[in-house]
Motif scaffolding. Structure first.
Motif, short mmCIF file in Angstrom:
data_model
loop_
_atom_site.label_atom_id
_atom_site.label_comp_id
_atom_site.label_asym_id
_atom_site.label_seq_id
_atom_site.Cartn_x
_atom_site.Cartn_y
_atom_site.Cartn_z
N GLN A 46 0.81 -1.21 0.00
CA GLN A 46 0.00 0.00 0.00
C GLN A 46 0.85 1.26 0.00
N GLU A 47 2.04 1.21 0.57
CA GLU A 47 2.92 2.39 0.48
C GLU A 47 3.33 2.64 -0.97
N ALA A 48 3.65 1.56 -1.69
CA ALA A 48 4.03 1.71 -3.10
C ALA A 48 2.84 2.21 -3.93
N GLU A 49 1.67 1.64 -3.69
CA GLU A 49 0.48 2.09 -4.42
C GLU A 49 0.17 3.55 -4.13
N GLN A 50 0.28 3.94 -2.87
CA GLN A 50 -0.03 5.31 -2.48
C GLN A 50 0.92 6.29 -3.18
N GLN A 51 2.20 5.95 -3.23
CA GLN A 51 3.17 6.82 -3.88
C GLN A 51 2.85 6.99 -5.37
N SER A 52 2.50 5.88 -6.03
CA SER A 52 2.17 5.95 -7.45
C SER A 52 0.91 6.78 -7.68
N MET A 53 -0.09 6.59 -6.86
CA MET A 53 -1.33 7.35 -7.03
C MET A 53 -1.10 8.84 -6.84
N ARG A 54 -0.27 9.20 -5.89
CA ARG A 54 0.06 10.62 -5.70
C ARG A 54 0.78 11.18 -6.93
N ASP A 55 1.71 10.39 -7.47
CA ASP A 55 2.43 10.84 -8.66
C ASP A 55 1.48 11.05 -9.83
N TRP A 56 0.53 10.14 -10.01
CA TRP A 56 -0.44 10.29 -11.09
C TRP A 56 -1.26 11.56 -10.91
N LEU A 57 -1.74 11.81 -9.69
CA LEU A 57 -2.55 13.00 -9.45
C LEU A 57 -1.73 14.27 -9.68
N ARG A 58 -0.48 14.28 -9.24
CA ARG A 58 0.37 15.46 -9.49
C ARG A 58 0.54 15.69 -10.99
N GLY A 59 0.71 14.58 -11.74
CA GLY A 59 0.85 14.70 -13.19
C GLY A 59 -0.37 15.29 -13.85
N TRP A 60 -1.53 15.10 -13.26
CA TRP A 60 -2.77 15.66 -13.77
C TRP A 60 -3.06 17.04 -13.19
N GLY A 61 -2.20 17.52 -12.30
CA GLY A 61 -2.42 18.82 -11.69
C GLY A 61 -3.55 18.83 -10.68
N ARG A 62 -3.80 17.70 -10.04
CA ARG A 62 -4.87 17.57 -9.07
C ARG A 62 -4.32 17.38 -7.66
N ALA A 63 -5.14 17.70 -6.67
CA ALA A 63 -4.76 17.50 -5.27
C ALA A 63 -4.47 16.02 -5.03
N THR A 64 -3.52 15.75 -4.14
CA THR A 64 -3.11 14.37 -3.92
C THR A 64 -3.84 13.70 -2.77
N ALA A 65 -4.85 14.32 -2.25
CA ALA A 65 -5.68 13.69 -1.21
C ALA A 65 -7.10 14.22 -1.36
N ALA A 66 -8.04 13.48 -0.83
CA ALA A 66 -9.43 13.86 -0.94
C ALA A 66 -9.78 14.97 0.04
N ASP A 67 -10.65 15.87 -0.39
CA ASP A 67 -11.18 16.92 0.47
C ASP A 67 -12.32 16.32 1.30
N PRO A 68 -12.16 16.25 2.64
CA PRO A 68 -13.20 15.61 3.45
C PRO A 68 -14.53 16.33 3.42
N ASP A 69 -14.53 17.60 3.00
CA ASP A 69 -15.77 18.37 2.95
C ASP A 69 -16.40 18.40 1.56
N SER A 70 -15.82 17.65 0.62
CA SER A 70 -16.31 17.69 -0.74
C SER A 70 -17.67 17.00 -0.87
N ASP A 71 -18.61 17.67 -1.52
CA ASP A 71 -19.92 17.06 -1.77
C ASP A 71 -19.81 15.91 -2.76
N VAL A 72 -18.82 15.98 -3.66
CA VAL A 72 -18.64 14.92 -4.65
C VAL A 72 -18.33 13.59 -3.96
N HIS A 73 -17.41 13.63 -2.98
CA HIS A 73 -17.07 12.41 -2.26
C HIS A 73 -18.26 11.92 -1.43
N ALA A 74 -18.99 12.85 -0.85
CA ALA A 74 -20.14 12.48 -0.04
C ALA A 74 -21.19 11.75 -0.86
N GLU A 75 -21.33 12.14 -2.12
CA GLU A 75 -22.30 11.49 -3.00
C GLU A 75 -21.95 10.04 -3.26
#
Length: 215
Positions: A106-135
């Protein structure tokens, strides 16, 4: 090393690994390295901070891909905090080996997922207050209070509570993965989700068997 111990190590890594390592340069997470002779992950596994960043993913992606990666980064952080309690508190060797293998994977997966999100210019963690995630059921939460309470236990009591928490946590990961395979667009992110679904489902089955025969 005894034949029984070798069997436990191989079983844990097969359950975690799913498919083999992705081709170089794809940015997909790699399989966990084999444990060392003492049952812990191999010392050859580089710390996350020293690993080179994965290549940015090319191709079209959608908001489900982004949301899945962000939620899984957060989920993995909670899971890592949980499995790292096992080495000094659990009694059964098979449980310690499983926890150590989950840690590496899971450490390796987490690092890769962060790299992918950075490459897309997106935040590397979820916003706990986001309505999108709540849905989509909200963020999986394994709170500090639960971890603090678990850290105070040892032996059989620890193992029972640990397994119950980790089973629930990995079930949430399976649900997120199935959301991605259903609605995601990027093939490599969908493939990661497929591997997470298979490996975490196998882990849950293994842990349910452990619960049925306490140490």
């Amino acid at each position: 090393m005894s034949r029984c111990r070798r069997t436990l190590i191989v079983t844990s890594l097969v359950l975690l690994g799913g498919c083999g390592p992705a081709p170089a340069g794809t940015g997909a997470p790699v399989a966990a390295p084999a444990p060392g002779p003492n049952g812990s992950p191999s010392a050859q596994a580089a710390p996350a901070a020293s690993r080179p960043a994965q290549a940015a993913l090319s191709g079209a992606f959608n908001e489900t891909d982004v949301m899945f990666l962000q939620m899984m980064v957060t989920s993995h952080g909670q899971g890592l905090a949980l499995v790292r309690l096992a080495s000094g508190r659990a009694e059964r060797e098979e449980l310690k080996i499983l926890a150590a293998a989950i840690d590496v994977t899971q450490e390796a997966e987490q690092q890769s997922m962060r790299d992918w999100l950075r490459g897309w210019g997106r935040a590397t963690a979820a916003d706990p207050d986001s309505d999108v995630h709540a849905e989509h059921g909200g963020l999986p939460v394994l709170g500090p209070g639960q971890l603090a309470a678990l850290a105070k236990t040892r032996g059989t009591a620890f193992e029972t509570d640990f397994l119950n928490l980790l089973i629930g946590h990995q079930h949430n990961a399976v649900e997120l993965a199935r959301m991605e395979t259903k609605s995601g667009a990027h093939p490599e992110v969908r493939e990661l989700a497929r591997r997470i679904d298979l490996s975490r489902t196998a882990q849950i089955d293994q842990m349910l068997k452990m619960l049925s025969r306490p140490g």
